[in-house]
Design a protein around this motif. Structure first.
Motif, PDB file in Angstrom:
ATOM      1  N   PHE A  18       0.827  -1.214   0.000  1.00 28.29           N
ATOM      2  CA  PHE A  18       0.000   0.000   0.000  1.00 28.29           C
ATOM      3  C   PHE A  18       0.857   1.257   0.000  1.00 28.29           C
ATOM      4  O   PHE A  18       0.543   2.239  -0.667  1.00 28.29           O
ATOM      5  N   THR A  25       1.632   6.783  -6.916  1.00 24.34           N
ATOM      6  CA  THR A  25       0.473   7.434  -7.536  1.00 24.34           C
ATOM      7  C   THR A  25       0.178   8.823  -6.953  1.00 24.34           C
ATOM      8  O   THR A  25      -0.758   9.477  -7.387  1.00 24.34           O
ATOM      9  N   ILE A  39      -8.178   6.692  -8.047  1.00 24.61           N
ATOM     10  CA  ILE A  39      -7.473   5.727  -7.206  1.00 24.61           C
ATOM     11  C   ILE A  39      -7.919   5.865  -5.756  1.00 24.61           C
ATOM     12  O   ILE A  39      -8.105   6.979  -5.268  1.00 24.61           O
ATOM     13  N   ASP A  42     -12.355   0.514  -4.168  1.00 27.48           N
ATOM     14  CA  ASP A  42     -12.277  -0.813  -4.789  1.00 27.48           C
ATOM     15  C   ASP A  42     -12.319  -0.715  -6.305  1.00 27.48           C
ATOM     16  O   ASP A  42     -11.811  -1.578  -7.007  1.00 27.48           O
ATOM     17  N   TYR A 117       7.186   5.359 -13.394  1.00 33.65           N
ATOM     18  CA  TYR A 117       6.007   6.194 -13.152  1.00 33.65           C
ATOM     19  C   TYR A 117       6.219   7.644 -13.587  1.00 33.65           C
ATOM     20  O   TYR A 117       5.260   8.329 -13.937  1.00 33.65           O
ATOM     21  N   VAL A 131      -4.955   8.937 -14.578  1.00 32.07           N
ATOM     22  CA  VAL A 131      -4.617   7.576 -14.147  1.00 32.07           C
ATOM     23  C   VAL A 131      -5.581   7.243 -13.026  1.00 32.07           C
ATOM     24  O   VAL A 131      -5.576   7.890 -11.978  1.00 32.07           O
ATOM     25  N   ILE A 132      -6.453   6.265 -13.227  1.00 39.65           N
ATOM     26  CA  ILE A 132      -7.554   6.050 -12.281  1.00 39.65           C
ATOM     27  C   ILE A 132      -7.471   4.739 -11.524  1.00 39.65           C
ATOM     28  O   ILE A 132      -8.401   4.377 -10.810  1.00 39.65           O
ATOM     29  N   GLY A 133      -6.372   3.998 -11.675  1.00 47.74           N
ATOM     30  CA  GLY A 133      -6.273   2.762 -10.905  1.00 47.74           C
ATOM     31  C   GLY A 133      -5.295   1.795 -11.502  1.00 47.74           C
ATOM     32  O   GLY A 133      -4.542   2.143 -12.415  1.00 47.74           O
ATOM     33  N   THR A 136      -1.012  -3.976  -8.355  1.00 50.66           N
ATOM     34  CA  THR A 136       0.413  -4.133  -8.117  1.00 50.66           C
ATOM     35  C   THR A 136       0.645  -5.501  -7.513  1.00 50.66           C
ATOM     36  O   THR A 136      -0.011  -5.857  -6.524  1.00 50.66           O
TER      37      THR A 136
HETATM   38  P1  ADP Z   1      -7.647  -4.081  -4.319  1.00 46.73           P
HETATM   39  O1  ADP Z   1      -7.181  -4.811  -3.117  1.00 46.73           O
HETATM   40  O2  ADP Z   1      -9.098  -3.692  -4.301  1.00 46.73           O
HETATM   41  O3  ADP Z   1      -7.194  -4.706  -5.611  1.00 46.73           O
HETATM   42  P2  ADP Z   1      -5.391  -2.371  -4.310  1.00 46.73           P
HETATM   43  O4  ADP Z   1      -4.858  -2.282  -2.930  1.00 46.73           O
HETATM   44  O5  ADP Z   1      -4.733  -3.276  -5.284  1.00 46.73           O
HETATM   45  O6  ADP Z   1      -6.939  -2.656  -4.231  1.00 46.73           O
HETATM   46  O7  ADP Z   1      -5.395  -0.912  -4.946  1.00 46.73           O
HETATM   47  C1  ADP Z   1      -5.764   0.219  -4.181  1.00 46.73           C
HETATM   48  C2  ADP Z   1      -6.014   1.370  -5.131  1.00 46.73           C
HETATM   49  O8  ADP Z   1      -4.819   1.690  -5.830  1.00 46.73           O
HETATM   50  C3  ADP Z   1      -7.042   1.056  -6.203  1.00 46.73           C
HETATM   51  O9  ADP Z   1      -7.724   2.248  -6.484  1.00 46.73           O
HETATM   52  C4  ADP Z   1      -6.206   0.618  -7.366  1.00 46.73           C
HETATM   53  O10 ADP Z   1      -6.876   0.847  -8.589  1.00 46.73           O
HETATM   54  C5  ADP Z   1      -4.976   1.504  -7.209  1.00 46.73           C
HETATM   55  N1  ADP Z   1      -3.733   0.887  -7.733  1.00 46.73           N
HETATM   56  C6  ADP Z   1      -3.196  -0.290  -7.337  1.00 46.73           C
HETATM   57  N2  ADP Z   1      -2.027  -0.513  -7.974  1.00 46.73           N
HETATM   58  C7  ADP Z   1      -1.815   0.532  -8.801  1.00 46.73           C
HETATM   59  C8  ADP Z   1      -0.802   0.878  -9.724  1.00 46.73           C
HETATM   60  N3  ADP Z   1       0.264   0.096  -9.968  1.00 46.73           N
HETATM   61  N4  ADP Z   1      -0.915   2.035 -10.397  1.00 46.73           N
HETATM   62  C9  ADP Z   1      -1.977   2.829 -10.203  1.00 46.73           C
HETATM   63  N5  ADP Z   1      -2.951   2.584  -9.337  1.00 46.73           N
HETATM   64  C10 ADP Z   1      -2.910   1.438  -8.625  1.00 46.73           C
END
Ligand code: ADP
Ligand code: MG
Length: 350
Positions: A18, A25, A39, A42, A117, A131-133, A136
């Motif tokens: 996290f 981001t 971001i 869920d 990044y 960039v909306i999500g 990782t």
């Molecule tokens: P989940 O457990 O629901 O998959 P994550 O902890 O993986 O959630 O992701 C938390 C937030 O960060 C989400 O909004 C996700 O879209 C965003 N996020 C995760 N990894 C990346 C990344 N590599 N680049 C951009 N946003 C990310």
């Protein structure tokens, strides 16, 4: 070759998943009206009102799609975004958002991902996308990047591969073959570097073709230009795999044939000289090289006066009845069938 400028190496474990996501981001801005939630939850929430959406994904795998011994991570991040935006523009849509998923091994320090990044952030700024999500996760070996791009478009404006009609003109943006020749130069220098790491190559006179390989631009400007000129192509595709396979997609889906003139294919002088140096035929490269990210389109003959003389758009042929097949009209006016090889298979050619 590109030296690792990052002296500092912060282990990814130090941040945790996290912490890493937050860190990578934190600089992303939200500018699109359609982004309701970005971001941090869920899922992202988007609102496109009465628009149609286009969605496209690409997956890039280290050692398959890129080689970090000569691709700087910043460029890789930028290019990974371009590859996707190019597909959105090929539908004639505006790109609005992307998601980024990465799988990374502990061989990469935080500083490497910061570089990646930084390239993504630059692309997002220049092309005005949010960039909306993403996701990782860890990988046991190399780096994997998957980007999904989202775009919006009025239903009436969408351009498919299937709309080409006999007598339409075949038009290409920019010039082609450069990215492939840039790759040839980089691969050659990599081999030289292996033998003599002290050797500093002079790549100045390859600057354009190397830039086309390492830092391509998706042709948003062409989409805007076509709007301004009031030209709506009858079909369109982006050139990721080489002219021959892209024109074949248009012909198959539109159920037409094509005649392409060898002497009309736009080539940069650096492509011509690199082809001479590497002793390869420049037409073969234009037809089968890849990664140019130019747009290939067909336009109605009526629209020709609107594009005539525009340096960004070159007429390279015309659409025929399907029965006439797909042909290249060579410089000595021979008609030879076009076969799509795709750029990967070029390697097995000789
Ligand atoms: P989940 O457990 O629901 O998959 P994550 O902890 O993986 O959630 O992701 C938390 C937030 O960060 C989400 O909004 C996700 O879209 C965003 N996020 C995760 N990894 C990346 C990344 N590599 N680049 C951009 N946003 C990310
Ligand atoms: Mg997740």
């Amino acid at each position: 070759m590109i030296e690792d400028k990052n002296q500092q190496r912060t282990a990814l474990e130090k941040l945790g998943e996290f912490g890493l996501i937050d860190h990578l981001t934190k600089n992303f801005e939200i500018n699109q009206k359609s982004t309701i939630k970005s971001i941090g939850d869920d899922a992202a929430v988007l609102d496109f009102k009465s628009k149609q959406l286009v969605v496209t994904t690409d997956l890039l795998v280290e050692h398959v799609h890129f080689d970090l011994s000569y691709v700087p991570l910043k460029h890789l991040g930028y290019k990974a975004v371009m590859v996707n935006l190019s597909d959105v523009y090929a539908m004639n849509a505006s790109a609005t958002q992307i998601t980024i998923s990465i799988a990374v091994s502990n061989r990469f320090p935080l500083e490497a991902l910061e570089e990646l990044y930084a390239g993504i952030e630059t692309a997002a700024k220049i092309y005005d996308i949010d960039v909306i999500g993403g996701d990782t996760t860890s990988s046991t070996t190399g780096l994997i990047i998957s980007i999904t791009a989202i775009g919006e478009i009025d239903a009436k404006d969408v351009i498919y591969r299937s709309g080409a009609k006999p007598n339409d003109l075949v038009v290409v943006s920019g010039d082609i073959g450069a990215a492939y020749m840039g790759l040839q130069v980089l691969e050659r220098e990599k081999e030289v570097f292996k033998v003599n790491p002290k050797n500093q190559p002079d790549l100045d006179h390859y600057a354009y073709i190397i830039e086309r390989q390492l830092k391509p631009e998706a042709r948003r400007d062409i989409i805007e230009l076509l709007k301004k000129l009031e030209v709506k192509p009858t079909s369109m595709i982006d050139i990721s795999d080489g002219l021959s396979s892209e024109i074949m997609h248009i012909c198959k889906q539109s159920e037409v044939g094509v005649a392409i003139y060898e002497n009309k294919i736009p080539l940069d002088p650096q492509v011509i000289s690199a082809c001479e140096e590497f002793n390869i035929d420049s037409t073969t490269i234009a037809l089968n090289g890849g990664e140019d990210y130019e747009l290939l389109m067909t336009i109605s003959q009526e629209d020709f006066p609107k594009i005539k003389g525009n340096p960004n758009l070159t007429v390279i042929g015309y659409i025929t009845e399907k029965a006439r097949g797909m042909n290249l009209i060579t410089r000595d006016e021979q008609s030879v069938p076009i076969i799509a090889k795709g750029w990967n298979s070029l390697e097995n050619q000789e």
